[in-house]
Design a protein around this motif. Structure first.
Motif, mmCIF file in Angstrom:
data_model
loop_
_atom_site.group_PDB
_atom_site.id
_atom_site.type_symbol
_atom_site.label_atom_id
_atom_site.label_comp_id
_atom_site.label_asym_id
_atom_site.label_seq_id
_atom_site.Cartn_x
_atom_site.Cartn_y
_atom_site.Cartn_z
ATOM 1 N N PRO A 64 0.819 -1.209 0.000
ATOM 2 C CA PRO A 64 0.000 0.000 0.000
ATOM 3 C C PRO A 64 0.857 1.266 0.000
ATOM 4 O O PRO A 64 1.936 1.303 0.579
ATOM 5 N N VAL A 65 0.357 2.300 -0.666
ATOM 6 C CA VAL A 65 1.044 3.590 -0.752
ATOM 7 C C VAL A 65 0.190 4.639 -0.039
ATOM 8 O O VAL A 65 -1.033 4.652 -0.184
ATOM 9 N N SER A 66 0.861 5.506 0.728
ATOM 10 C CA SER A 66 0.128 6.568 1.416
ATOM 11 C C SER A 66 0.868 7.882 1.272
ATOM 12 O O SER A 66 2.100 7.919 1.191
ATOM 13 N N VAL A 67 0.094 8.953 1.213
ATOM 14 C CA VAL A 67 0.641 10.303 1.301
ATOM 15 C C VAL A 67 -0.014 10.942 2.517
ATOM 16 O O VAL A 67 -1.247 10.987 2.609
ATOM 17 N N ALA A 68 0.805 11.387 3.450
ATOM 18 C CA ALA A 68 0.272 11.892 4.721
ATOM 19 C C ALA A 68 0.713 13.324 4.954
ATOM 20 O O ALA A 68 1.844 13.709 4.631
ATOM 21 N N ALA A 69 -0.207 14.099 5.509
ATOM 22 C CA ALA A 69 0.143 15.431 6.005
ATOM 23 C C ALA A 69 0.576 15.283 7.461
ATOM 24 O O ALA A 69 -0.035 14.527 8.219
ATOM 25 N N MET B 9 -5.817 7.678 -1.387
ATOM 26 C CA MET B 9 -4.674 6.776 -1.431
ATOM 27 C C MET B 9 -5.107 5.380 -0.958
ATOM 28 O O MET B 9 -6.272 5.150 -0.635
ATOM 29 N N ASP B 10 -4.148 4.450 -0.907
ATOM 30 C CA ASP B 10 -4.485 3.066 -0.554
ATOM 31 C C ASP B 10 -5.016 2.937 0.861
ATOM 32 O O ASP B 10 -5.874 2.087 1.133
ATOM 33 N N ILE B 11 -4.496 3.752 1.774
ATOM 34 C CA ILE B 11 -4.960 3.706 3.161
ATOM 35 C C ILE B 11 -5.274 5.116 3.628
ATOM 36 O O ILE B 11 -4.573 6.071 3.296
ATOM 37 N N GLU B 12 -6.349 5.245 4.371
ATOM 38 C CA GLU B 12 -6.781 6.522 4.911
ATOM 39 C C GLU B 12 -6.842 6.384 6.435
ATOM 40 O O GLU B 12 -7.681 5.645 6.957
ATOM 41 N N TYR B 13 -5.965 7.061 7.092
ATOM 42 C CA TYR B 13 -5.817 6.881 8.528
ATOM 43 C C TYR B 13 -5.374 8.197 9.159
ATOM 44 O O TYR B 13 -4.992 9.159 8.482
ATOM 45 N N TYR B 14 -5.397 8.232 10.483
ATOM 46 C CA TYR B 14 -4.774 9.331 11.226
ATOM 47 C C TYR B 14 -4.188 8.770 12.514
ATOM 48 O O TYR B 14 -4.646 7.759 13.042
ATOM 49 N N LYS B 15 -3.147 9.469 12.984
ATOM 50 C CA LYS B 15 -2.402 8.990 14.147
ATOM 51 C C LYS B 15 -1.832 10.200 14.877
ATOM 52 O O LYS B 15 -1.211 11.073 14.253
ATOM 53 N N PHE B 16 -2.041 10.241 16.193
ATOM 54 C CA PHE B 16 -1.551 11.359 16.990
ATOM 55 C C PHE B 16 -0.843 10.839 18.237
ATOM 56 O O PHE B 16 -1.244 9.822 18.822
ATOM 57 N N THR B 17 0.202 11.552 18.637
ATOM 58 C CA THR B 17 0.870 11.265 19.911
ATOM 59 C C THR B 17 1.092 12.581 20.646
ATOM 60 O O THR B 17 1.337 13.620 20.032
ATOM 61 N N TYR B 18 0.983 12.506 21.958
ATOM 62 C CA TYR B 18 1.234 13.676 22.798
ATOM 63 C C TYR B 18 2.167 13.255 23.921
ATOM 64 O O TYR B 18 1.932 12.244 24.599
ATOM 65 N N GLN B 19 3.244 14.023 24.122
ATOM 66 C CA GLN B 19 4.224 13.734 25.160
ATOM 67 C C GLN B 19 4.339 14.926 26.093
ATOM 68 O O GLN B 19 4.340 16.085 25.658
ATOM 69 N N TYR B 20 4.441 14.620 27.385
ATOM 70 C CA TYR B 20 4.579 15.676 28.396
ATOM 71 C C TYR B 20 5.686 15.268 29.360
ATOM 72 O O TYR B 20 5.661 14.178 29.933
ATOM 73 N N TYR C 181 -2.898 7.772 19.810
ATOM 74 C CA TYR C 181 -4.246 7.410 19.338
ATOM 75 C C TYR C 181 -4.208 7.337 17.817
ATOM 76 O O TYR C 181 -3.703 8.243 17.142
ATOM 77 N N GLY C 182 -4.738 6.249 17.290
ATOM 78 C CA GLY C 182 -4.810 6.089 15.845
ATOM 79 C C GLY C 182 -6.152 5.517 15.424
ATOM 80 O O GLY C 182 -6.781 4.771 16.181
ATOM 81 N N ASP C 183 -6.580 5.853 14.202
ATOM 82 C CA ASP C 183 -7.852 5.323 13.695
ATOM 83 C C ASP C 183 -7.882 5.506 12.178
ATOM 84 O O ASP C 183 -6.934 6.058 11.590
ATOM 85 N N VAL C 184 -8.960 5.068 11.563
ATOM 86 C CA VAL C 184 -9.124 5.148 10.108
ATOM 87 C C VAL C 184 -10.378 5.944 9.787
ATOM 88 O O VAL C 184 -11.211 6.212 10.663
ATOM 89 N N TYR C 185 -10.511 6.329 8.517
ATOM 90 C CA TYR C 185 -11.697 7.040 8.070
ATOM 91 C C TYR C 185 -11.929 6.680 6.616
ATOM 92 O O TYR C 185 -11.130 5.973 5.977
ATOM 93 N N GLY C 186 -13.020 7.187 6.040
ATOM 94 C CA GLY C 186 -13.303 6.941 4.627
ATOM 95 C C GLY C 186 -13.595 5.477 4.348
ATOM 96 O O GLY C 186 -14.313 4.799 5.082
ATOM 97 N N MET D 60 -9.624 -0.814 8.488
ATOM 98 C CA MET D 60 -8.628 -1.497 9.329
ATOM 99 C C MET D 60 -7.408 -0.591 9.474
ATOM 100 O O MET D 60 -6.819 -0.166 8.470
ATOM 101 N N PHE D 61 -7.068 -0.304 10.714
ATOM 102 C CA PHE D 61 -5.893 0.529 10.960
ATOM 103 C C PHE D 61 -4.640 -0.224 10.515
ATOM 104 O O PHE D 61 -4.478 -1.413 10.846
ATOM 105 N N PRO D 62 -3.763 0.425 9.713
ATOM 106 C CA PRO D 62 -2.556 -0.272 9.244
ATOM 107 C C PRO D 62 -1.690 -0.723 10.415
ATOM 108 O O PRO D 62 -1.245 0.096 11.219
ATOM 109 N N PHE D 63 -1.476 -2.033 10.497
ATOM 110 C CA PHE D 63 -0.762 -2.574 11.669
ATOM 111 C C PHE D 63 0.667 -2.062 11.760
ATOM 112 O O PHE D 63 1.245 -2.006 12.841
ATOM 113 N N PHE D 64 1.264 -1.665 10.609
ATOM 114 C CA PHE D 64 2.638 -1.164 10.656
ATOM 115 C C PHE D 64 2.702 0.266 11.185
ATOM 116 O O PHE D 64 3.788 0.839 11.307
#
Length: 777
Positions: A558-563, A595-606, A626-631, A635-639
């Motif tokens: 799968p190919v992804s382009v992420a902001a 794209m092949d996968i539509e997902y989002y992923k966020f991390t917060y460190q303190y 926290y991660g999840d998918v949309y569209g 299935m959230f990409p396991f990698f």
């Protein structure tokens, strides 16, 4: 009178007799004989006559006196050859070399510096009195270190061409060890409590490293002041040390110390007030008077208030303001009123900001972090901010920034910034070891301050069985004068989860990323960028069913382009070994639609660092993901999963094993670790630097907690593999505690931990001793 002085005096008298015996005549020429190193002009500069003058015995006497006073000659005489005046010179020998033998307690350079301070150095004129002073100075330094049995022998050996070789032979003996420290007059605190305040102490199992048991006058003096401060901070205003006896055993190896004290009575605060020139900001200054009536008197708190008052005045340009506390004691009621006398002095502005110590780093790299501007009013808060920003660069072992008065002025200061550089480059060449992978064949290069420009470049080549990496990254912290940064990376990373004992699958991600960092406050920065990735997944029949399902649904490549977006806030005093301040970072990436996968992923460190004392620091680190998918993607990409466990998260558990399991694979006795699309990590550490002065070498105790959760695999009632989302519960968290050592060494990062899991559950894999180490330059 010493023999050396007697010989000198006799020579002067003999020369004067010779000078007075010469009859008066007109000097047609002056001839100097006996010079080997000294220029003739040096001799002529001491003569009170010139060619054509009439010579008199008084002139001869004055000439001889002047030549002897120069210290260059050990014999001088005058004679007459017709109408030519002959000056006969015997030069003092020069020191050719200085050799030292047997010195182990001091650094060689430090010894040479101390000898030079008393006038003994190679190339200088030899004088026995100077050698005697050097002997006494060296002996004094040994005695100050507690070497009471030291024997020093100095030898001056004549060499050709009127030179001498100085040899200093030292038999150090054994440093005197403290056999006993005894206190008298202490009824409030026992000896153990007082010994805890001291640098000196009796021998123990760690003395070989700390040298605490070696007597030193300087350390004892400092310890007495520490004890005095300890009592003063407990309210004992009348405390005093009556006397101190230091006795040495006949063997000159054992030292006995007795400290006699009077503790006095405890005092409380009656009140605090300000007097002097308050500059019309009485209300603001009075808010800084935090001493409350009825509290126990504490010299430390009194001084803290004084510091706060001075800092406030310094932010207004009063660089040399003072706030002198005057405790007025009521002996009858045992109370103290503290009166602070304010003297702001003259307001000052900054003439220049001077930077020294940066032999490699360019001035521009440091100066662009300075927030105290030249020709502006002095502001101590901006000087402190400048110091912290420079320290956070990570290029320096130490950074100081101090105001210095400009001579001849009353309203100008210079700000002197002094740095001590540290190695910022590292290379790994097949000498790494990880508890997850065993021996790692790797090569890498990282330079955080390329050619002193502040730019960072790293090349990483890692051939470990579990995580093979080829990556090149560049960070440019200032692509504009306003401080916008740019970072980019190209990479090829393969991860074999089976080698990590996680699951039987591997994937390879190739990609490139670009990001810009935009500052919008002194401590805040936002990041905007993007990345493009292609991930090739190699799953097989032994892989967890969820991974097989993912490949079947989205393909093996799968190919992804992420902001990418991010935000950071950093107020720590140092990026390598912080002792105070807060660090926060929020990172996010969103796979773009189409794209092949539509997902989002966020991390917060303190991270938060609390200074408990001059040496101890309490540090908290928390991280959530926290991660999840949309569209169209369900299935959230396991990698992209989070993995918890191991060094860097929950120590004491094997890397990546704390999270959802997959027990559907009957070919595998152990359940596979799937990782999760949500995670939480938290760590509490108590840190202190080891003795020796390197703040990046620290010991710590820790308490870790964490877990990852997502979808877990199970066999349903029909005997088929199935998945369900885990619901997070606080009971899922795993905890561990332990101790460790961390060091940002010149050879690269090094970290050890010995951990003890506190709530190990069935199926968990533990690993008590974990470490990472690499080589570098």
């Amino acid at each position: 009178m010493s023999a050396n002085l007697t010989k000198t005096a006799a020579a002067v008298i003999a020369a004067m007799v010779c000078a007075e015996g010469a009859s008066a005549f007109v000097i047609s020429d002056i001839r100097v004989e006996g010079l080997m190193r000294t220029e003739p002009g040096t001799v002529f500069s001491h003569l009170p006559f010139r060619t054509g003058d009439e010579y008199t015995p008084d002139m001869g006497t004055r000439a001889i006196h002047s030549l002897y006073r120069s210290g260059l000659f050990k014999d001088v005489s005058l004679s007459q050859d017709g109408d030519v005046l002959v000056v006969h010179i015997v030069e003092r020998p020069a020191v050719a070399t200085i050799e030292t033998h047997g010195i182990k307690a001091f650094d060689k350079d430090a010894v040479e510096t101390s000898l030079r301070d008393v006038g003994m150095a190679e190339g200088r004129i030899f004088d026995q009195a100077t050698l005697d002073r050097a002997d006494q100075e060296l002996r004094r330094q040994y005695l100050a270190r507690g070497y009471y049995g030291v024997k020093i022998k100095t030898i001056a050996t004549p060499l050709e061409r009127n030179r001498v070789r100085i040899t200093i032979n030292v038999d150090e003996g054994r440093a005197s060890s403290i056999a006993s420290i005894r206190f008298t007059g202490n009824r409030l605190f026992d000896a153990d409590e007082l010994l805890d305040q001291m640098q000196l102490g009796m021998p123990n199992w760690f003395s070989w490293y700390t040298k605490r048991d070696l007597y030193s006058r300087e350390k004892l003096a400092a310890d007495l002041e520490t004890i005095r401060s300890f009592y003063m901070n407990q309210g004992y205003l009348d405390f005093k040390i009556d006397s101190v006896q230091v006795s040495i055993a006949p063997n000159k190896s054992d030292v006995y110390i007795t400290i006699n004290m009077t503790e006095g009575e405890k005092y409380t605060i009656a009140g605090a007030k300000l007097t002097g020139d308050l500059l019309g900001i009485d209300e603001e200054l009075n808010k800084l008077l935090t001493l409350k009536a009825g509290e126990i008197y504490s010299a430390e708190q009194v001084n803290n208030v004084s510091t706060a008052l001075v800092d406030k005045l310094s932010t207004l340009g009063y660089a040399f303001a003072t706030a002198t506390p005057n405790p007025i004691a009521d002996r009858e009621n045992r109370t103290v009123e503290v009166v602070y006398t304010i003297d702001p002095g003259r307001r000052a502005y900054v003439r220049r900001v001077n930077i020294t110590g940066n032999n490699r780093t360019k001035d521009e790299v440091i100066r662009r972090e300075v927030r105290q501007y030249e020709s502006a009013w002095f502001d101590s808060s901006k000087v402190k901010l400048s110091r912290d920003r420079i320290d956070r660069l990570g290029y320096f072992e130490s950074v100081t920034a101090d105001p210095v008065p400009v001579p001849g002025t009353r309203d100008q200061v210079d700000v002197d910034i002094k740095v001590k550089e540290r190695p910022t480059g590292s290379v790994s060449l097949g000498a790494g070891y990880s508890t997850s992978d065993g021996i790692i064949l790797s090569a890498g290069f990282a330079q955080n301050n390329v050619f002193g420009t502040g730019k960072s470049v790293s090349v990483d080549v890692n051939t470990s069985k579990s995580q093979r990496t080829y990556a090149l990254s560049v960070v440019e912290p200032y692509i504009t004068p306003e401080g916008i940064s740019r970072s980019w990376e190209v990479y090829d990373r393969r991860v074999d989860l089976e080698e990590l004992d996680v699951a039987d699958v591997e994937y390879e991600t190739r990609g490139a990323s670009l990001a810009f960092g935009i500052p919008f406050t002194e401590n805040d920065r936002v990041f905007l960028g993007g990345k493009i990735e292609s991930t090739k997944v190699d799953a097989n029949s032994n892989s967890p069913q969820r991974y097989q399902d993912y490949v079947n649904r989205y393909g093996a490549d799968p190919v992804s382009v992420a902001a990418t977006v991010g935000w950071s806030r950093d107020s720590r005093d140092n990026s390598l070994a912080p002792t105070r301040g807060v660090y926060q970072r929020l990172n996010g990436e969103v796979g773009l639609p189409g794209m092949d996968i539509e997902y989002y992923k966020f991390t917060y460190q303190y991270q938060h660092y609390f200074p408990l004392s001059r040496t101890w620091t309490l540090a908290f680190n928390g991280e959530v993901g926290y991660g999840d998918v949309y569209g169209q993607t369900d299935m959230f990409p396991f990698f992209k999963n989070f993995y918890v466990g191991g060094i860097g998260s929950v120590r004491g558990f094997e890397s990546g094993t704390l999270g959802p399991k997959d027990s559907t694979n009957k070919m595998n006795d152990d359940a596979d670790n799937l990782g999760g699309d949500r995670m939480v990590n938290a760590s509490l550490e108590l840190l202190a630097p080891l003795p020796g002065g390197d703040r990046t070498l620290r010991i710590f105790g820790f308490l870790d907690a964490g877990y990852a959760w997502g979808y877990e695999g199970f066999v349903n009632a029909n005997g088929h593999a199935d998945y369900r989302r885990q619901e997070f519960s606080m009971s899922d968290l795993r905890y561990s505690t332990g101790i460790g050592v961390a060091w940002i060494s010149p050879l690269g990062p090094l970290k050890f931990s010995l951990a003890f899991p506190l709530n190990e559950k069935e199926g968990d894999k533990t690993q008590r001793f974990q470490f990472q180490i690499g080589t570098g330059f």
